[in-house]
Design a protein around this motif. Sequence first.
Motif, PDB file in Angstrom:
ATOM      1  N   GLY A  86       0.784  -1.235   0.000  1.00 21.24           N
ATOM      2  CA  GLY A  86       0.000   0.000   0.000  1.00 21.24           C
ATOM      3  C   GLY A  86       0.808   1.272   0.000  1.00 21.24           C
ATOM      4  N   GLN A  87       2.058   1.208   0.424  1.00 21.41           N
ATOM      5  CA  GLN A  87       2.825   2.449   0.582  1.00 21.41           C
ATOM      6  C   GLN A  87       3.168   3.112  -0.742  1.00 21.41           C
ATOM      7  OE1 GLN A  87       7.278   1.783   1.478  1.00 21.41           O
ATOM      8  NE2 GLN A  87       6.310  -0.075   2.286  1.00 21.41           N
ATOM      9  N   PHE A  88       3.199   2.350  -1.845  1.00 19.62           N
ATOM     10  CA  PHE A  88       3.618   2.924  -3.121  1.00 19.62           C
ATOM     11  C   PHE A  88       2.614   3.933  -3.659  1.00 19.62           C
ATOM     12  CE2 PHE A  88       5.917  -1.147  -3.041  1.00 19.62           C
ATOM     13  CZ  PHE A  88       7.208  -0.662  -3.185  1.00 19.62           C
ATOM     14  N   ALA A  89       1.349   3.808  -3.254  1.00 18.20           N
ATOM     15  CA  ALA A  89       0.344   4.764  -3.720  1.00 18.20           C
ATOM     16  C   ALA A  89       0.675   6.184  -3.271  1.00 18.20           C
ATOM     17  CB  ALA A  89      -1.036   4.363  -3.199  1.00 18.20           C
ATOM     18  N   LEU A  90       1.424   6.315  -2.204  1.00 21.51           N
ATOM     19  CA  LEU A  90       1.773   7.639  -1.688  1.00 21.51           C
ATOM     20  C   LEU A  90       2.604   8.425  -2.693  1.00 21.51           C
ATOM     21  CD1 LEU A  90       1.001   8.753   1.122  1.00 21.51           C
ATOM     22  CD2 LEU A  90       3.343   8.337   1.833  1.00 21.51           C
ATOM     23  N   TRP A  91       3.498   7.729  -3.416  1.00 24.18           N
ATOM     24  CA  TRP A  91       4.419   8.447  -4.316  1.00 24.18           C
ATOM     25  C   TRP A  91       3.755   8.864  -5.617  1.00 24.18           C
ATOM     26  CZ3 TRP A  91       7.468  10.162  -1.121  1.00 24.18           C
ATOM     27  CH2 TRP A  91       8.012   9.380  -0.098  1.00 24.18           C
ATOM     28  N   GLU A  92       2.554   8.385  -5.893  1.00 24.98           N
ATOM     29  CA  GLU A  92       1.823   8.891  -7.043  1.00 24.98           C
ATOM     30  C   GLU A  92       1.489  10.369  -6.857  1.00 24.98           C
ATOM     31  OE1 GLU A  92      -1.571   6.560  -8.169  1.00 24.98           O
ATOM     32  OE2 GLU A  92      -0.621   4.695  -7.528  1.00 24.98           O
ATOM     33  N   LYS A  93       1.326  10.789  -5.623  1.00 25.91           N
ATOM     34  CA  LYS A  93       0.930  12.170  -5.339  1.00 25.91           C
ATOM     35  C   LYS A  93       2.022  12.986  -4.658  1.00 25.91           C
ATOM     36  CE  LYS A  93      -3.921  10.788  -4.968  1.00 25.91           C
ATOM     37  NZ  LYS A  93      -5.135  10.724  -4.116  1.00 25.91           N
ATOM     38  N   TRP A  94       3.004  12.305  -4.060  1.00 24.06           N
ATOM     39  CA  TRP A  94       4.060  13.022  -3.337  1.00 24.06           C
ATOM     40  C   TRP A  94       5.399  13.036  -4.079  1.00 24.06           C
ATOM     41  CZ3 TRP A  94       4.040  16.175   0.769  1.00 24.06           C
ATOM     42  CH2 TRP A  94       2.931  16.152   1.634  1.00 24.06           C
ATOM     43  N   GLY A  95       5.588  12.186  -5.078  1.00 18.76           N
ATOM     44  CA  GLY A  95       6.905  12.033  -5.668  1.00 18.76           C
ATOM     45  C   GLY A  95       7.053  12.670  -7.032  1.00 18.76           C
ATOM     46  N   PRO A  96       7.699  13.845  -7.147  1.00 21.10           N
ATOM     47  CA  PRO A  96       8.006  14.410  -8.469  1.00 21.10           C
ATOM     48  C   PRO A  96       8.822  13.408  -9.275  1.00 21.10           C
ATOM     49  CG  PRO A  96       8.435  16.011  -6.737  1.00 21.10           C
ATOM     50  CD  PRO A  96       8.159  14.710  -6.049  1.00 21.10           C
ATOM     51  N   PRO A  97       8.562  13.267 -10.578  1.00 18.99           N
ATOM     52  CA  PRO A  97       9.248  12.246 -11.374  1.00 18.99           C
ATOM     53  C   PRO A  97      10.763  12.302 -11.288  1.00 18.99           C
ATOM     54  CG  PRO A  97       7.435  13.203 -12.615  1.00 18.99           C
ATOM     55  CD  PRO A  97       7.538  13.994 -11.351  1.00 18.99           C
ATOM     56  N   CYS A  98      11.335  13.508 -11.217  1.00 20.72           N
ATOM     57  CA  CYS A  98      12.793  13.609 -11.177  1.00 20.72           C
ATOM     58  C   CYS A  98      13.362  13.289  -9.794  1.00 20.72           C
ATOM     59  CB  CYS A  98      13.231  15.014 -11.595  1.00 20.72           C
ATOM     60  SG  CYS A  98      12.442  16.339 -10.661  1.00 20.72           S
ATOM     61  N   GLU A  99      12.493  12.991  -8.813  1.00 15.07           N
ATOM     62  CA  GLU A  99      12.963  12.664  -7.466  1.00 15.07           C
ATOM     63  C   GLU A  99      12.473  11.306  -6.988  1.00 15.07           C
ATOM     64  OE1 GLU A  99      11.928  15.697  -4.675  1.00 15.07           O
ATOM     65  OE2 GLU A  99      12.926  17.301  -5.771  1.00 15.07           O
ATOM     66  N   ARG A 100      11.742  10.593  -7.815  1.00 17.18           N
ATOM     67  CA  ARG A 100      11.110   9.356  -7.348  1.00 17.18           C
ATOM     68  C   ARG A 100      12.117   8.301  -6.942  1.00 17.18           C
ATOM     69  NH1 ARG A 100       6.176   9.115 -11.721  1.00 17.18           N
ATOM     70  NH2 ARG A 100       4.707  10.389 -10.513  1.00 17.18           N
ATOM     71  N   SER A 101      13.209   8.201  -7.682  1.00 16.53           N
ATOM     72  CA  SER A 101      14.219   7.202  -7.320  1.00 16.53           C
ATOM     73  C   SER A 101      14.752   7.469  -5.928  1.00 16.53           C
ATOM     74  CB  SER A 101      15.362   7.214  -8.341  1.00 16.53           C
ATOM     75  OG  SER A 101      14.914   6.801  -9.609  1.00 16.53           O
ATOM     76  N   ARG A 102      15.049   8.728  -5.639  1.00 19.07           N
ATOM     77  CA  ARG A 102      15.577   9.081  -4.320  1.00 19.07           C
ATOM     78  C   ARG A 102      14.547   8.838  -3.222  1.00 19.07           C
ATOM     79  NH1 ARG A 102      17.639  14.983  -5.794  1.00 19.07           N
ATOM     80  NH2 ARG A 102      16.413  14.532  -7.646  1.00 19.07           N
ATOM     81  N   LEU A 103      13.330   9.329  -3.437  1.00 18.00           N
ATOM     82  CA  LEU A 103      12.307   9.197  -2.403  1.00 18.00           C
ATOM     83  C   LEU A 103      11.963   7.729  -2.137  1.00 18.00           C
ATOM     84  CD1 LEU A 103       9.987  12.126  -3.545  1.00 18.00           C
ATOM     85  CD2 LEU A 103      11.291  12.044  -1.416  1.00 18.00           C
ATOM     86  N   CYS A 104      11.789   6.962  -3.205  1.00 16.19           N
ATOM     87  CA  CYS A 104      11.440   5.542  -3.038  1.00 16.19           C
ATOM     88  C   CYS A 104      12.562   4.756  -2.376  1.00 16.19           C
ATOM     89  CB  CYS A 104      11.093   4.920  -4.383  1.00 16.19           C
ATOM     90  SG  CYS A 104       9.491   5.432  -5.039  1.00 16.19           S
ATOM     91  N   THR A 105      13.809   5.033  -2.778  1.00 17.29           N
ATOM     92  CA  THR A 105      14.902   4.266  -2.195  1.00 17.29           C
ATOM     93  C   THR A 105      15.157   4.662  -0.746  1.00 17.29           C
ATOM     94  OG1 THR A 105      16.459   5.843  -3.209  1.00 17.29           O
ATOM     95  CG2 THR A 105      16.076   3.765  -4.352  1.00 17.29           C
TER      96      THR A 105
END
Length: 494
Positions: free
Chosen positions: A181-200
Motif C-alpha cells: 500500500g505504501q507505493f500509492a503515496l508516491w503517485e501524489k508526493w513524488g516528483p518524477p525527477c525525485e522518485r528514485s531518491r524518495l522511493c529508495t
Amino acid sequence: MASLVELKPTAENSKFSQDIQTEKKLRKVPTLCSTRYGIAFIIHFCNFTLKAQSVILNITMVTMVNSNRSQMNGSAKRLPVDLLDGLNDTVKSFPMRVSEYDWSPQIQGILFASVNYGMILTLAPSGYLAGRVGTKRVFGVSLFVSSLLTLFTPLAADLGLIFLITTRIVQGISQGSAFGGQFALWEKWGPPCERSRLCTIALSGMPLGISIAILLGGVISQALGWPFAFYIFGSLGCVCCILWFVLVYDDPASHPWISVTEKEYIRSSMTQQVSFSKPCLPVKAILRSLPFWSMCLCGFSHQWFVNTLVAYTPTYISSVFNVNIRENGFLSALPFLAAWVVGVLGGQLTDFLLTKNFRLVTVRKLATVLGTFPPSAFLVGLPYLTSSYITSIALLTIACGLCPFCQSGIYINALDIAPRHASFLMGASRGFAQAAAILSPTVCGFILTQDLEYGWKNVFLLAFAINLAGLIFYLIFGKADVQDWAKERKLTRL
C-alpha cells in the motif's frame, strides 16, 4: 458530439528534460528538509520496524532450537579470533527461563516462509485499496496489527507449532498490506525527477531493519532471552503507529504544514504524469503486457535470492563457523548494513544519471543488473571459501550490499510504464515476487535436510540460476516509457 481523444504521448527523454527544467526553476524548494523527504524518512523508519518484526525469528531461531541438535554442516569451524570482548563460548544459560524447541531444518524453513504465506495475498489488493481509500489508513492499520502479533509471537510458540505458523501467516497478511500500500503515496508526493531518491530512502529501511534486528536480536537473546527480542520490536512498532497517524497525509493538498512553494512544486512537476481522478483498471491489457511480466519475473528471481540471504545468513554462519548467538548477530548484520547504505546511495546515483541525459530504460536496467548478477556470482563462490571467515563475510557483505540497486530498477519501474496505475502494479508485481519468499526458505530447508555435505552449494547455485533467468527476461522485455494502455484519455467536444 463527444469523442475520446488520446493525449499526445511525451517522449521519454523529453519528459524527463521537462521535469529537470521544472526542478531548476524552483531551486528555492527545500529537499532534505522538505515535507516530502520527511515523509520518506518516516516510511523508512516504519519499513525498518516492519522488516525487523518479520525477520527477528531468523536470528532468535539459533537459540529457540534445541542447542543439543547436531549442526547442519558437519565441518563447522570456530572463528580463530574473538569478535566481541572475547565472548566466544556458546551461551548455556539465560537470565530468564526460555523455551527450546526440537525443530528440524525443514520445519525451520517453513517457519521462515510462513510470514510470506499471508503477505502474498495482500500485496496487490492493498496497492489498489490504498489508491482508493488512502495510504494513511491502509499502512497505519497494517503496522499496528503486525506489531501486536509480534508481541504475541513468544506465547504462540509456547502454544504449539500450528499456533506459531498461524500467527506468522496473519502477520504476513498485515505486512503485505503495508508493503504493497505504501507505493500509492508516491503517485501524489513524488516528483518524477525525485522518485528514485524518495522511493529508495523509504525502501532502504527494510535492509536496515534486517541488520538491526539480527544484530540486536543476538544481543537481546543472550542478555535477556529470545522472547524479549519480540517484545522490544513489537513495542517499537506501536510507537511508529503514533508517528505515522500524526505526521503522514495522503497528498500535499491535505497536509497542514507543507509550504505553499513545495506544494506548488509537487503539483506542477506532475501535471502531465498523474491523473488525480480514479481511473478504471485495464486488467486485460496489464495481463498481456510483457513489460509488466518482466517486472514480475525479475522481481520473483531477485526475491528468491534476497530471501535466501535473509532467512539463512544467521544459520549459515552458525553452521560453518560455530559461533555463539551474539557474534552470529554481529556477523549476520554486516551484509544488511551494507545493503542499507547502498539502498540510500543507489537512488541518488540513479537520479544523477537521469540529469546527465541517460535514457530512463538504460538507468533502470543498469540498476537491476548491478542488483542481481554480481551478488549471485559472489554467493556461488561462498561455499568454496569457508577456510577464511574474513573472505566469507566479505563476500556475503558485497553480495547483500549490492542487492538494493534493484530498488531503483524493477521495483519502481511501474511508476514509469503506468503512473496512473502504479500503486496496483507495484503491489501486483511484488505480490507475484513474494511467491519466491514462500518457496525459497521451504525449498532451501528441504535441500539442507536431504544433503548435509553439499546442501549450501546447491542452495546458492539454485539462487544464482533463478536470479540470472529473471534478469535476462527483464533485459529483453523491460520498458520505461508509458504504455498505451496506461495513457490518459480525456473527453473533448468537437
